[in-house]
Write a protein that holds these residues in place. Structure first.
Motif, PDB file in Angstrom:
ATOM      1  N   LEU A 125       8.757  18.851  19.645  1.00 31.22           N
ATOM      2  CA  LEU A 125      10.003  18.435  18.989  1.00 31.22           C
ATOM      3  C   LEU A 125      10.504  17.079  19.476  1.00 31.22           C
ATOM      4  N   TYR A 126      10.194  16.732  20.715  1.00 32.93           N
ATOM      5  CA  TYR A 126      10.601  15.427  21.245  1.00 32.93           C
ATOM      6  C   TYR A 126       9.828  14.318  20.526  1.00 32.93           C
ATOM      7  N   ILE A 127       8.535  14.536  20.313  1.00 34.62           N
ATOM      8  CA  ILE A 127       7.711  13.564  19.596  1.00 34.62           C
ATOM      9  C   ILE A 127       8.137  13.489  18.131  1.00 34.62           C
ATOM     10  N   ARG A 128       8.481  14.649  17.572  1.00 33.71           N
ATOM     11  CA  ARG A 128       8.953  14.657  16.177  1.00 33.71           C
ATOM     12  C   ARG A 128      10.229  13.843  16.012  1.00 33.71           C
ATOM     13  N   LYS A 129      11.133  13.973  17.009  1.00 33.71           N
ATOM     14  CA  LYS A 129      12.389  13.191  16.943  1.00 33.71           C
ATOM     15  C   LYS A 129      12.084  11.697  16.941  1.00 33.71           C
ATOM     16  N   ALA A 130      11.125  11.288  17.792  1.00 32.25           N
ATOM     17  CA  ALA A 130      10.753   9.873  17.850  1.00 32.25           C
ATOM     18  C   ALA A 130      10.192   9.433  16.491  1.00 32.25           C
ATOM     19  N   LEU A 131       9.412  10.313  15.844  1.00 31.59           N
ATOM     20  CA  LEU A 131       8.853   9.972  14.528  1.00 31.59           C
ATOM     21  C   LEU A 131       9.947   9.917  13.468  1.00 31.59           C
ATOM     22  N   GLU A 132      10.978  10.755  13.635  1.00 28.10           N
ATOM     23  CA  GLU A 132      12.095  10.746  12.676  1.00 28.10           C
ATOM     24  C   GLU A 132      12.853   9.427  12.740  1.00 28.10           C
ATOM     25  N   ILE A 133      12.909   8.836  13.931  1.00 27.27           N
ATOM     26  CA  ILE A 133      13.555   7.522  14.048  1.00 27.27           C
ATOM     27  C   ILE A 133      12.745   6.499  13.246  1.00 27.27           C
ATOM     28  N   VAL A 134      11.415   6.576  13.393  1.00 26.24           N
ATOM     29  CA  VAL A 134      10.539   5.657  12.649  1.00 26.24           C
ATOM     30  C   VAL A 134      10.727   5.825  11.142  1.00 26.24           C
ATOM     31  N   LEU A 187       0.833  -1.216   0.000  1.00 25.42           N
ATOM     32  CA  LEU A 187       0.000   0.000   0.000  1.00 25.42           C
ATOM     33  C   LEU A 187       0.862   1.257   0.000  1.00 25.42           C
ATOM     34  N   LEU A 188       2.107   1.102   0.449  1.00 26.09           N
ATOM     35  CA  LEU A 188       3.093   2.190   0.410  1.00 26.09           C
ATOM     36  C   LEU A 188       4.376   1.617  -0.174  1.00 26.09           C
ATOM     37  N   PRO A 189       5.156   2.435  -0.887  1.00 25.86           N
ATOM     38  CA  PRO A 189       6.412   1.930  -1.441  1.00 25.86           C
ATOM     39  C   PRO A 189       7.425   1.586  -0.339  1.00 25.86           C
ATOM     40  N   GLN A 190       8.376   0.702  -0.648  1.00 27.49           N
ATOM     41  CA  GLN A 190       9.378   0.272   0.332  1.00 27.49           C
ATOM     42  C   GLN A 190      10.345   1.399   0.675  1.00 27.49           C
ATOM     43  N   THR A 191      10.538   2.318  -0.245  1.00 32.72           N
ATOM     44  CA  THR A 191      11.415   3.459   0.035  1.00 32.72           C
ATOM     45  C   THR A 191      10.700   4.742  -0.369  1.00 32.72           C
ATOM     46  N   ASN A 192      11.078   5.826   0.319  1.00 30.78           N
ATOM     47  CA  ASN A 192      10.567   7.165  -0.012  1.00 30.78           C
ATOM     48  C   ASN A 192       9.066   7.366   0.172  1.00 30.78           C
ATOM     49  N   ALA A 193       8.429   6.549   1.005  1.00 30.83           N
ATOM     50  CA  ALA A 193       7.032   6.818   1.327  1.00 30.83           C
ATOM     51  C   ALA A 193       7.008   8.072   2.206  1.00 30.83           C
ATOM     52  N   VAL A 194       5.860   8.743   2.225  1.00 31.28           N
ATOM     53  CA  VAL A 194       5.748   9.984   3.007  1.00 31.28           C
ATOM     54  C   VAL A 194       4.847   9.767   4.222  1.00 31.28           C
ATOM     55  N   LEU A 195       5.347  10.184   5.388  1.00 33.09           N
ATOM     56  CA  LEU A 195       4.531  10.240   6.605  1.00 33.09           C
ATOM     57  C   LEU A 195       4.301  11.709   6.935  1.00 33.09           C
ATOM     58  N   VAL A 196       3.036  12.111   6.994  1.00 35.22           N
ATOM     59  CA  VAL A 196       2.692  13.490   7.352  1.00 35.22           C
ATOM     60  C   VAL A 196       2.248  13.511   8.809  1.00 35.22           C
ATOM     61  N   SER A 241      13.239   7.055   9.585  1.00 40.21           N
ATOM     62  CA  SER A 241      14.577   6.702   9.140  1.00 40.21           C
ATOM     63  C   SER A 241      14.738   5.179   9.008  1.00 40.21           C
ATOM     64  N   VAL A 242      14.220   4.408   9.969  1.00 43.81           N
ATOM     65  CA  VAL A 242      14.395   2.947   9.850  1.00 43.81           C
ATOM     66  C   VAL A 242      13.489   2.330   8.780  1.00 43.81           C
ATOM     67  N   THR A 243      12.435   3.038   8.379  1.00 42.73           N
ATOM     68  CA  THR A 243      11.546   2.496   7.345  1.00 42.73           C
ATOM     69  C   THR A 243      11.781   3.182   5.995  1.00 42.73           C
ATOM     70  N   GLN A 244      12.832   3.972   5.932  1.00 38.88           N
ATOM     71  CA  GLN A 244      13.210   4.688   4.698  1.00 38.88           C
ATOM     72  C   GLN A 244      12.087   5.553   4.139  1.00 38.88           C
ATOM     73  N   CYS A 245      11.394   6.225   5.070  1.00 39.16           N
ATOM     74  CA  CYS A 245      10.341   7.163   4.675  1.00 39.16           C
ATOM     75  C   CYS A 245      10.819   8.601   4.904  1.00 39.16           C
ATOM     76  N   THR A 246       9.975   9.537   4.506  1.00 42.35           N
ATOM     77  CA  THR A 246      10.245  10.952   4.753  1.00 42.35           C
ATOM     78  C   THR A 246       9.152  11.495   5.663  1.00 42.35           C
ATOM     79  N   LEU A 247       9.552  12.233   6.691  1.00 40.98           N
ATOM     80  CA  LEU A 247       8.581  12.872   7.583  1.00 40.98           C
ATOM     81  C   LEU A 247       8.337  14.297   7.122  1.00 40.98           C
ATOM     82  N   LEU A 248       7.065  14.644   6.936  1.00 44.52           N
ATOM     83  CA  LEU A 248       6.720  16.016   6.560  1.00 44.52           C
ATOM     84  C   LEU A 248       5.701  16.569   7.559  1.00 44.52           C
TER      85      LEU A 248
END
Ligand code: KG4
Ligand code: ZN
Length: 356
Positions: free
Chosen positions: A298-307, A280-289, A309-316
């Motif tokens: 910012l602390y919650i955002r950092k936690a989302l950035e870890i997610v 349903l989402l590509p293996q790389t470069n999927a977008v999480l909004v 990064s390990v799933t090769q997505c982009t956080l926007l």
């Protein structure tokens, strides 16, 4: 007229907002009236009070947005208005006003789902194609959804009780952070984030909720209850009376924020993997909004950035002014629906707001 132009009107909760947006995402005019100050005094939103304030402000706010846009009402392509979900009394004010305007100007009407508008906002500021994942976390919302098209959503998870911002607000109130010299003007969530920087998150051992639940739902009321118990215990130990700031307030804030961040990140991680495994989402470069007031933490955002990064997505994240309730996202949703030819009504006779 070359460009599509939509007037958007939002009154689902405690903000009266309007905006004029064009097809390319230019915000030509916007206006907003927030009722927060009034509701803070009563310790929560009283629906008839919210309704009255919307009634007092809607005309002015819509006129302000129109004037600022320099668009004459006759040039509008359509009027878009939030019709659900929200407080019935508040929604009714926006709907009645819009239907009156629609009749008067003989314009098409586009009923808007508030959550769809939040989810599509990122497409106004960034070039994001479908599908993408959206995490909406605020005082009133908590959901994870796969956005597959303008009105094509797969709901993956939601809060089973309260929203995370609501939990932060309740813990902050219990910690009396409004009396704290550094946090007196901040929202509950912002105050917790601020104070947490001075605390030790490991001082209290809180367990992230729903660790074994095999779904992407959320829960925050358990955390609120645990925080409540700790605060009571500390009040006893420190000999402080209810209403005073605890010396351990920063540690409690840090632990609550950390546990919330873990919980949100884990549920989101599950959702990303679920979508990737099913194609349903590509293996790389999927977008999480990530959007909503809590996503500005910012602390919650950092936690989302870890997610991501390990799933090769982009956080926007949309800019903060578009993360909270506003008229721009409603107008933009109108543009999206006009372009997709979805849900544009040329006859509104069937829709009438029936006050309860
Ligand atoms: O999106 P929003 O402005 O309004 C709605 O809930 O509709 O979100 C407000 C919520 C409040 O509960 C507030 O405490 C929380 O977002 N919030 C935060 C932060 N800033 C606002 N929560 C955590 N960290 C923040 N920095
Ligand atoms: Zn909202």
């Amino acid at each position: 007229f070359l460009h599509k132009l939509v007037l958007g009107i939002e009154t689902s909760c405690d903000d009266t907002a309007a905006a004029v947006v064009d097809e390319t995402g230019n915000v030509l005019g916007e206006a907003i009236h927030s009722q927060t100050e009034v509701h803070l005094k009563t310790g929560g939103i009283i629906p008839p009070v919210a309704q009255q304030l919307h009634r007092e402000n809607i005309q002015q706010i819509v006129q302000e947005a129109l004037c600022a846009s320099r668009v004459s009402p006759s040039e509008l392509s359509a009027i878009a208005t939030t019709i659900k979900p929200g407080l019935a009394l508040s929604l009714g004010v926006g709907l009645s006003y819009s239907l009156q305007l629609v009749d008067q100007l003989k314009k098409p009407f586009i009923p808007i789902h508030h959550m769809e508008a939040h989810a599509l906002t990122i497409r106004l500021t960034n070039n994001v194609e479908f599908p993408f994942l959206v995490l909406l976390i605020s005082g009133g919302h908590c959901l994870l959804a796969l956005v597959q098209g303008v009105s094509d959503f797969l709901l993956l998870g939601k809060s089973l009780d309260i929203a995370p911002g609501d939990m932060f607000d309740k813990v902050a109130r219990r910690l009396c952070l409004r009396k704290h010299p550094e946090c007196s003007t901040m929202s509950g969530g912002k105050a917790i984030e601020h104070l947490a920087k001075q605390g030790n998150k490991l001082h209290f051992d809180l367990k992230p909720p729903m660790q074994h639940a095999r779904n992407c739902d959320f829960s925050f009321s358990g955390l609120q209850n645990v925080a409540d118990k700790i605060i009571k215990q500390k009040e006893k130990e420190e000999g402080t009376e209810t209403g005073q700031i605890l010396s351990s307030a920063a540690d409690i804030a840090a632990a609550v924020q950390h546990t919330t961040a873990c919980h949100i990140a884990r549920r989101t991680h599950r959702a990303v993997l679920f979508c990737q495994q099913r194609g349903l989402l590509p293996q790389t470069n999927a977008v999480l909004v990530a959007s909503g007031g809590v996503a500005s933490n910012l602390y919650i955002r950092k936690a989302l950035e870890i997610v991501t990064s390990v799933t090769q997505c982009t956080l926007l994240c949309p800019p903060p002014r578009l993360c909270t309730d506003n008229g721009v996202m409603i107008a933009w949703n109108g543009i999206e629906r006009l372009r997709a030819g979805l849900g544009v009504l040329h006859n509104t006779e069937g829709i009438r707001y029936e006050p309860k």
